[in-house]
Write a protein that holds these residues in place. Structure first.
Motif, PDB file in Angstrom:
ATOM      1  N   LEU A  16       0.822  -1.212   0.000  1.00 59.88           N
ATOM      2  CA  LEU A  16       0.000   0.000   0.000  1.00 59.88           C
ATOM      3  C   LEU A  16       0.855   1.260   0.000  1.00 59.88           C
ATOM      4  CD1 LEU A  16      -2.932  -0.925   2.414  1.00 59.88           C
ATOM      5  CD2 LEU A  16      -2.754  -1.229  -0.063  1.00 59.88           C
ATOM      6  N   LEU A  17       2.026   1.195   0.585  1.00 55.31           N
ATOM      7  CA  LEU A  17       2.924   2.347   0.573  1.00 55.31           C
ATOM      8  C   LEU A  17       3.350   2.740  -0.837  1.00 55.31           C
ATOM      9  CD1 LEU A  17       5.429   1.872   3.545  1.00 55.31           C
ATOM     10  CD2 LEU A  17       3.917   3.822   3.147  1.00 55.31           C
ATOM     11  N   THR A  18       3.247   1.823  -1.775  1.00 59.65           N
ATOM     12  CA  THR A  18       3.709   2.094  -3.138  1.00 59.65           C
ATOM     13  C   THR A  18       2.653   2.754  -4.018  1.00 59.65           C
ATOM     14  OG1 THR A  18       3.073  -0.049  -4.091  1.00 59.65           O
ATOM     15  CG2 THR A  18       5.247   0.073  -3.019  1.00 59.65           C
ATOM     16  N   VAL A  19       1.436   2.904  -3.509  1.00 58.54           N
ATOM     17  CA  VAL A  19       0.359   3.488  -4.312  1.00 58.54           C
ATOM     18  C   VAL A  19      -0.186   4.737  -3.623  1.00 58.54           C
ATOM     19  CG1 VAL A  19      -0.270   1.254  -5.320  1.00 58.54           C
ATOM     20  CG2 VAL A  19      -1.483   2.078  -3.295  1.00 58.54           C
ATOM     21  N   PRO A  20      -0.842   5.611  -4.384  1.00 59.73           N
ATOM     22  CA  PRO A  20      -1.441   6.799  -3.775  1.00 59.73           C
ATOM     23  C   PRO A  20      -2.500   6.424  -2.737  1.00 59.73           C
ATOM     24  CG  PRO A  20      -1.359   7.023  -6.161  1.00 59.73           C
ATOM     25  CD  PRO A  20      -0.981   5.607  -5.837  1.00 59.73           C
ATOM     26  N   GLN A  21      -2.658   7.274  -1.753  1.00 55.90           N
ATOM     27  CA  GLN A  21      -3.589   7.016  -0.654  1.00 55.90           C
ATOM     28  C   GLN A  21      -4.995   6.684  -1.151  1.00 55.90           C
ATOM     29  OE1 GLN A  21      -3.713  10.125   2.261  1.00 55.90           O
ATOM     30  NE2 GLN A  21      -5.136   9.033   3.579  1.00 55.90           N
ATOM     31  N   ALA A  22      -5.442   7.352  -2.189  1.00 56.90           N
ATOM     32  CA  ALA A  22      -6.798   7.144  -2.707  1.00 56.90           C
ATOM     33  C   ALA A  22      -7.026   5.729  -3.246  1.00 56.90           C
ATOM     34  CB  ALA A  22      -7.095   8.161  -3.807  1.00 56.90           C
ATOM     35  N   GLN A  23      -5.972   4.996  -3.546  1.00 58.22           N
ATOM     36  CA  GLN A  23      -6.093   3.639  -4.104  1.00 58.22           C
ATOM     37  C   GLN A  23      -5.927   2.543  -3.061  1.00 58.22           C
ATOM     38  OE1 GLN A  23      -3.327   3.216  -7.344  1.00 58.22           O
ATOM     39  NE2 GLN A  23      -3.942   5.155  -8.272  1.00 58.22           N
ATOM     40  N   ARG A  24      -5.570   2.884  -1.864  1.00 60.50           N
ATOM     41  CA  ARG A  24      -5.169   1.875  -0.866  1.00 60.50           C
ATOM     42  C   ARG A  24      -6.289   0.974  -0.394  1.00 60.50           C
ATOM     43  NH1 ARG A  24      -1.041   5.875   2.441  1.00 60.50           N
ATOM     44  NH2 ARG A  24       0.586   5.826   0.832  1.00 60.50           N
ATOM     45  N   GLU A  25      -7.439   1.533  -0.084  1.00 54.65           N
ATOM     46  CA  GLU A  25      -8.553   0.702   0.417  1.00 54.65           C
ATOM     47  C   GLU A  25      -8.935  -0.359  -0.615  1.00 54.65           C
ATOM     48  OE1 GLU A  25     -10.258   0.785   3.387  1.00 54.65           O
ATOM     49  OE2 GLU A  25      -9.277   2.550   4.233  1.00 54.65           O
ATOM     50  N   ARG A  26      -9.094   0.085  -1.855  1.00 53.09           N
ATOM     51  CA  ARG A  26      -9.517  -0.841  -2.919  1.00 53.09           C
ATOM     52  C   ARG A  26      -8.451  -1.906  -3.189  1.00 53.09           C
ATOM     53  NH1 ARG A  26     -12.130   1.645  -8.049  1.00 53.09           N
ATOM     54  NH2 ARG A  26     -10.850   3.297  -7.220  1.00 53.09           N
ATOM     55  N   LEU A  27      -7.187  -1.491  -3.207  1.00 54.18           N
ATOM     56  CA  LEU A  27      -6.112  -2.451  -3.445  1.00 54.18           C
ATOM     57  C   LEU A  27      -6.035  -3.473  -2.317  1.00 54.18           C
ATOM     58  CD1 LEU A  27      -3.684  -3.598  -4.949  1.00 54.18           C
ATOM     59  CD2 LEU A  27      -2.288  -1.768  -3.922  1.00 54.18           C
ATOM     60  N   CYS A  28      -6.196  -3.017  -1.099  1.00 55.24           N
ATOM     61  CA  CYS A  28      -6.151  -3.952   0.027  1.00 55.24           C
ATOM     62  C   CYS A  28      -7.295  -4.962  -0.057  1.00 55.24           C
ATOM     63  CB  CYS A  28      -6.202  -3.176   1.341  1.00 55.24           C
ATOM     64  SG  CYS A  28      -5.911  -4.223   2.768  1.00 55.24           S
ATOM     65  N   ALA A  29      -8.493  -4.482  -0.340  1.00 50.05           N
ATOM     66  CA  ALA A  29      -9.637  -5.389  -0.493  1.00 50.05           C
ATOM     67  C   ALA A  29      -9.389  -6.385  -1.620  1.00 50.05           C
ATOM     68  CB  ALA A  29     -10.913  -4.587  -0.747  1.00 50.05           C
ATOM     69  N   ARG A  30      -8.759  -5.930  -2.682  1.00 50.78           N
ATOM     70  CA  ARG A  30      -8.451  -6.825  -3.804  1.00 50.78           C
ATOM     71  C   ARG A  30      -7.458  -7.906  -3.388  1.00 50.78           C
ATOM     72  NH1 ARG A  30      -6.733  -5.234  -9.969  1.00 50.78           N
ATOM     73  NH2 ARG A  30      -6.389  -7.375 -10.613  1.00 50.78           N
ATOM     74  N   MET A  31      -6.431  -7.538  -2.631  1.00 53.88           N
ATOM     75  CA  MET A  31      -5.455  -8.542  -2.180  1.00 53.88           C
ATOM     76  C   MET A  31      -6.112  -9.578  -1.279  1.00 53.88           C
ATOM     77  SD  MET A  31      -1.859  -6.483  -1.611  1.00 53.88           S
ATOM     78  CE  MET A  31      -2.491  -5.233  -0.497  1.00 53.88           C
ATOM     79  N   ILE A  32      -7.021  -9.145  -0.426  1.00 57.27           N
ATOM     80  CA  ILE A  32      -7.751 -10.082   0.431  1.00 57.27           C
ATOM     81  C   ILE A  32      -8.583 -11.032  -0.431  1.00 57.27           C
ATOM     82  CG2 ILE A  32      -9.613 -10.269   2.132  1.00 57.27           C
ATOM     83  CD1 ILE A  32      -8.469  -7.631   3.375  1.00 57.27           C
TER      84      ILE A  32
END
Length: 98
Positions: A16-32
């Motif tokens: 998540l540190l590698t992406v903009p803050q606005a993308q973090r929630e969605r990326l995390c949900a995708r990884m889960i």
């Protein structure tokens, strides 16, 4: 998804540190979701998922670029760690029970 340990959360936070803050929630949900998909695949076939691995959250996270791991004195890392924990709680609360 396999049981989640500290290293899983740390790896996801580093992604998540590698992406903009606005993308973090969605990326995390995708990884889960990817870890859950891989775990189901392993259970059904006895084989690793060809993209997402063995069903561990860490495997789904580590298929992406990771930032170097900072200390908890790094506010952005703390925010990322918090995002991962929040998403994991949401996943657990919404997970169907068998």
């Amino acid at each position: 998804m396999r049981p989640v340990l500290h290293g899983d959360v740390s790896s996801a936070a580093r992604v998540l540190l590698t992406v903009p803050q606005a993308q973090r929630e969605r990326l995390c949900a995708r990884m889960i979701a990817e870890a859950e998909l891989a775990d189901r695949h392993v259970a059904a076939t006895g084989r690793l998922h060809p993209v997402y691995g063995n069903g561990a959250f860490m495997a789904a996270a580590r298929s992406r670029p990771l930032a170097d791991e900072p200390s908890f004195s790094d506010t952005e890392y703390c925010r990322c760690f918090e995002t991962v924990l929040r998403q994991l709680i949401r996943f657990q609360l919404n997970r169907p029970r068998s």
